[in-house]
Design an enzyme around this catalytic site. Structure first.
Site, PDB file in Angstrom:
ATOM      1  CD  GLU A  72      43.381  39.825  38.109  1.00  0.00           C
ATOM      2  OE1 GLU A  72      43.852  38.868  37.474  1.00  0.00           O
ATOM      3  OE2 GLU A  72      44.031  40.458  38.954  1.00  0.00           O
ATOM      4  CB  CYS A 120      40.307  33.102  34.951  1.00  0.00           C
ATOM      5  SG  CYS A 120      40.368  33.015  36.747  1.00  0.00           S
TER       6      CYS A 120
HETATM    7  P1  NAP Z   1      32.438  39.835  30.152  1.00  0.00           P
HETATM    8  O1  NAP Z   1      31.381  39.592  29.161  1.00  0.00           O
HETATM    9  O2  NAP Z   1      33.574  40.709  29.760  1.00  0.00           O
HETATM   10  O3  NAP Z   1      31.681  40.441  31.431  1.00  0.00           O
HETATM   11  C1  NAP Z   1      32.364  40.685  32.623  1.00  0.00           C
HETATM   12  C2  NAP Z   1      31.635  41.737  33.431  1.00  0.00           C
HETATM   13  O4  NAP Z   1      31.680  42.988  32.744  1.00  0.00           O
HETATM   14  C3  NAP Z   1      30.155  41.439  33.659  1.00  0.00           C
HETATM   15  O5  NAP Z   1      29.822  41.821  34.961  1.00  0.00           O
HETATM   16  C4  NAP Z   1      29.462  42.322  32.633  1.00  0.00           C
HETATM   17  O6  NAP Z   1      28.162  42.650  33.001  1.00  0.00           O
HETATM   18  C5  NAP Z   1      30.361  43.535  32.684  1.00  0.00           C
HETATM   19  N1  NAP Z   1      30.291  44.408  31.530  1.00  0.00           N
HETATM   20  C6  NAP Z   1      30.020  44.087  30.254  1.00  0.00           C
HETATM   21  N2  NAP Z   1      30.111  45.186  29.462  1.00  0.00           N
HETATM   22  C7  NAP Z   1      30.470  46.211  30.267  1.00  0.00           C
HETATM   23  C8  NAP Z   1      30.732  47.588  30.055  1.00  0.00           C
HETATM   24  N3  NAP Z   1      30.667  48.138  28.848  1.00  0.00           N
HETATM   25  N4  NAP Z   1      31.069  48.348  31.111  1.00  0.00           N
HETATM   26  C9  NAP Z   1      31.162  47.822  32.349  1.00  0.00           C
HETATM   27  N5  NAP Z   1      30.922  46.523  32.610  1.00  0.00           N
HETATM   28  C10 NAP Z   1      30.584  45.727  31.588  1.00  0.00           C
HETATM   29  O7  NAP Z   1      33.084  38.478  30.690  1.00  0.00           O
HETATM   30  P2  NAP Z   1      32.337  37.141  31.173  1.00  0.00           P
HETATM   31  O8  NAP Z   1      31.735  36.491  29.969  1.00  0.00           O
HETATM   32  O9  NAP Z   1      31.474  37.407  32.340  1.00  0.00           O
HETATM   33  O10 NAP Z   1      33.566  36.288  31.700  1.00  0.00           O
HETATM   34  C11 NAP Z   1      34.352  35.456  30.886  1.00  0.00           C
HETATM   35  C12 NAP Z   1      35.722  36.025  30.673  1.00  0.00           C
HETATM   36  O11 NAP Z   1      36.269  36.432  31.906  1.00  0.00           O
HETATM   37  C13 NAP Z   1      36.688  35.021  30.090  1.00  0.00           C
HETATM   38  O12 NAP Z   1      37.332  35.611  29.015  1.00  0.00           O
HETATM   39  C14 NAP Z   1      37.674  34.754  31.223  1.00  0.00           C
HETATM   40  O13 NAP Z   1      38.971  34.483  30.790  1.00  0.00           O
HETATM   41  C15 NAP Z   1      37.621  35.998  32.003  1.00  0.00           C
HETATM   42  N6  NAP Z   1      37.922  35.743  33.402  1.00  0.00           N
HETATM   43  C16 NAP Z   1      39.119  36.141  33.898  1.00  0.00           C
HETATM   44  C17 NAP Z   1      39.433  35.934  35.228  1.00  0.00           C
HETATM   45  C18 NAP Z   1      40.735  36.384  35.805  1.00  0.00           C
HETATM   46  O14 NAP Z   1      40.876  36.393  37.019  1.00  0.00           O
HETATM   47  N7  NAP Z   1      41.702  36.771  35.007  1.00  0.00           N
HETATM   48  C19 NAP Z   1      38.516  35.291  36.069  1.00  0.00           C
HETATM   49  C20 NAP Z   1      37.308  34.875  35.529  1.00  0.00           C
HETATM   50  C21 NAP Z   1      37.022  35.114  34.188  1.00  0.00           C
HETATM   51  P3  NAP Z   1      26.869  41.949  32.321  1.00  0.00           P
HETATM   52  O15 NAP Z   1      26.955  40.511  32.634  1.00  0.00           O
HETATM   53  O16 NAP Z   1      25.722  42.631  32.983  1.00  0.00           O
HETATM   54  O17 NAP Z   1      26.981  42.239  30.864  1.00  0.00           O
END
Ligand code: NAP
Length: 520
Positions: A257, A296
């Site tokens: 997602e 999102c």
């Molecule tokens: P993110 O930086 O991609 O992080 C998401 C998750 O991934 C966090 O738990 C992060 O952990 C983890 N993570 C980071 N690097 C990783 C790796 N190499 N391997 C495994 N896990 C890893 O996203 P965010 O800033 O939290 O969220 C914002 C984004 O999410 C926006 O782009 C939004 O559009 C999207 N979003 C989408 C939905 C949907 O349902 N489609 C819902 C909500 C948000 P750490 O925090 O510990 O780094």
């Protein structure tokens, strides 16, 4: 400094060191806790969940697993006030926005709990009807769905630390798979507190629900083709996860997602000042400002016929002027800060990029001081409306997700075909909302771009009294979208269990096949 703990192998694990990742109050910039998974044995944690949690769940019927979910829902609800306050402090969400997350979590767990009870005292899901495969009914075939024999690893975004964990866990546990959940570090204090409530209530057998606060270390190296990864977050992280060598080699199912440039489309039949017009103005404003736009499903593109632009600008600006940005603990505030310093930088940078092709209609594009907060402190950003400039390319508007209270008006000629084409330029979204009382106009649009969004919210005058807004991901309806939205599917009632079960064709005597699948 408080250290957040992981909960794995039936016990709490205190981190051995301060990794430097901190949970910060985004209104005051005060550190609240440190996060680290240092010292966690991920291989042992995966094996424990697979063996202990998996065994316990597989012995239960759907009705019994449903009871577990209802127990989880009650446990979390029992500390609702504490959780709301924690969410206000650590995520910067207003009390109302915090309820959206916390009550969304308990409501979704309860919903899947009730679904489990409806499925009843059975262990297996049938998939379609059985049919004779030979000359007579002796050789019989039917499909069924069997829980995968592994662990579901859930990785969530920062914006919904309670609902994000709960909506994924509900589906996996109901299907019969144990879960290891990993919240985003910056807001994981809320998830830790939810898991603490569940652990203290002793409602789940050991190994059914694990928590990792901090990074996942080498966890992916220990997964197999019976395990599942479900991820919510940015497209960049999604790409890294999809490309993981071990997951590719093992064909581990991965649900993504990711980003989404959701559109709200106003049809030409909607007159300024009408009931439906007012709904459009209210809902667009809410979708831009709720959770400070860190949702999102937030509306990023507002598509409006040319001749409605000036009326709409005026009404949206009036509605946005009712929003007060500041510390959620100040009662006059209805838009909190962005969740982290990185979020603020990214929103400032993204808005500056959009301004290369769009003019500001509301907001300054700069950080602001928040009501109830010390001047110069806090990650505050006012709701910001832009409008695509005449003659400039709209490519960026359809490509750049600014994950904050920012949205851009895109004028169009009022034709359904043009709106459909613009919607598709988002390359796949979670939700598209269409406001019209002319069904033929809406159907014309849906025929052209119906495959470009995971959900269509069709607002009309008749449904105004019950309209929840396009941003609400209900457990009954699918959440997910094609293309840049990640291509994943969550929720959608019983469909959510697909990811956690293997579809199997059973062939044999009618008696054997039917007895096994229907638990008789
Ligand atoms: P993110 O930086 O991609 O992080 C998401 C998750 O991934 C966090 O738990 C992060 O952990 C983890 N993570 C980071 N690097 C990783 C790796 N190499 N391997 C495994 N896990 C890893 O996203 P965010 O800033 O939290 O969220 C914002 C984004 O999410 C926006 O782009 C939004 O559009 C999207 N979003 C989408 C939905 C949907 O349902 N489609 C819902 C909500 C948000 P750490 O925090 O510990 O780094």
């Amino acid at each position: 400094m408080k250290f957040l703990r992981s909960h794995l192998m039936g016990k709490w694990i205190e981190p051995g060191e301060d990794s430097g990742v901190h949970v910060i109050d985004p209104s005051t910039e005060e550190p609240l806790a440190a996060v680290s998974s240092a010292g966690v044995d991920f291989k042992a944690a995966v094996e424990y969940a697979q063996l202990e949690g998996g065994r316990a769940l597989r012995e239960m019927t759907f009705a019994e697993r449903g009871e577990l979910l209802i127990g989880m829902s009650r446990a979390i609800h029992s500390k609702r006030n504490e959780l709301l306050e924690l969410s206000m402090r650590s995520c910067g969400s207003t009390r109302k926005d915090s309820k959206f997350d916390i009550d969304g979590a308990t409501g979704t767990l309860y919903h899947y709990g009730a679904l489990g009870k409806e499925l009843g005292e059975t262990h297996r899901l049938v998939d379609g009807e059985g049919e004779p495969l030979g000359r007579s009914a002796i050789y019989w075939g039917r499909h069924g769905r069997i829980a995968r024999d592994g662990v579901a690893v859930h990785i969530n975004a920062f914006n919904f630390p309670a609902w994000g964990f709960a909506e994924k866990a509900a589906a996996a546990i109901l299907a019969g798979m144990p879960v290891i959940t990993k919240p985003a570090s910056s807001t994981s204090i809320v998830t830790e507190s939810c898991i603490e409530a569940v652990v203290d209530s002793a409602v789940l057998p050991d190994g059914v629900l694990g928590l990792i606060c901090g990074s996942i270390g080498d966890l992916f190296d220990h997964l197999t083709g019976q395990d599942v990864v479900a991820f919510t977050g940015s497209a960049a992280t999604a790409f890294r996860i999809r490309s993981n060598e071990n997951l590719l080699r093992q064909s581990t199912p991965i649900n993504i997602e990711a980003d989404s440039l959701n559109a709200a489309i106003l049809a030409p039949d909607v007159e300024p000042g009408s009931e439906l017009w007012r709904l459009f103005v209210r809902e667009v404003t809410r979708e831009v400002t709720q959770k400070s736009g860190q949702k999102c499903t937030a509306v990023r593109r507002i598509m409006v016929p040319h001749d409605r632009i000036s009326d709409l600008q005026q009404d949206l600006c009036e509605e946005l002027a009712t929003r007060v940005v500041g510390n959620p603990f100040d009662e006059s505030v209805n838009v909190g800060p962005l969740a982290t310093a990185d979020q603020l930088s990214s929103v400032l940078e993204g808005t500056a990029s959009l301004r290369e092709v769009a003019d500001l209609v509301a907001g300054s594009g700069e950080r602001v001081d928040g009501i109830g907060a010390e001047p110069g402190k806090g990650y505050f950003f006012a709701p910001t409306l832009l409008q695509l400039r005449d003659g400039d390319s709209d490519d960026l508007i359809h490509d750049l997700e600014v994950f904050g209270p920012v949205s851009t008006i895109c004028p169009f000629d009022g034709e359904a075909a043009t709106a459909a084409c613009l919607n598709s330029k988002g390359k796949g979204t979670l939700v598209t909302s269409v406001y019209s009382d002319q069904e033929q106009w809406t159907f014309d649009l849906l025929r052209r771009c119906g495959a470009w969004s995971g959900r269509f919210y069709l607002a009309s005058e008749k449904m105004i009294s019950q309209a929840p807004g396009s941003g609400v991901a209900l457990p009954q309806s699918l959440h997910g979208g094609p293309g840049r939205a990640g291509g994943g599917e969550e929720l959608g009632g019983i469909r959510a269990l697909d990811l956690y079960t293997q579809r199997v064709a059973f062939q044999g005597t009618r008696r054997a096949v039917e007895s096994f699948l229907t638990d008789r």
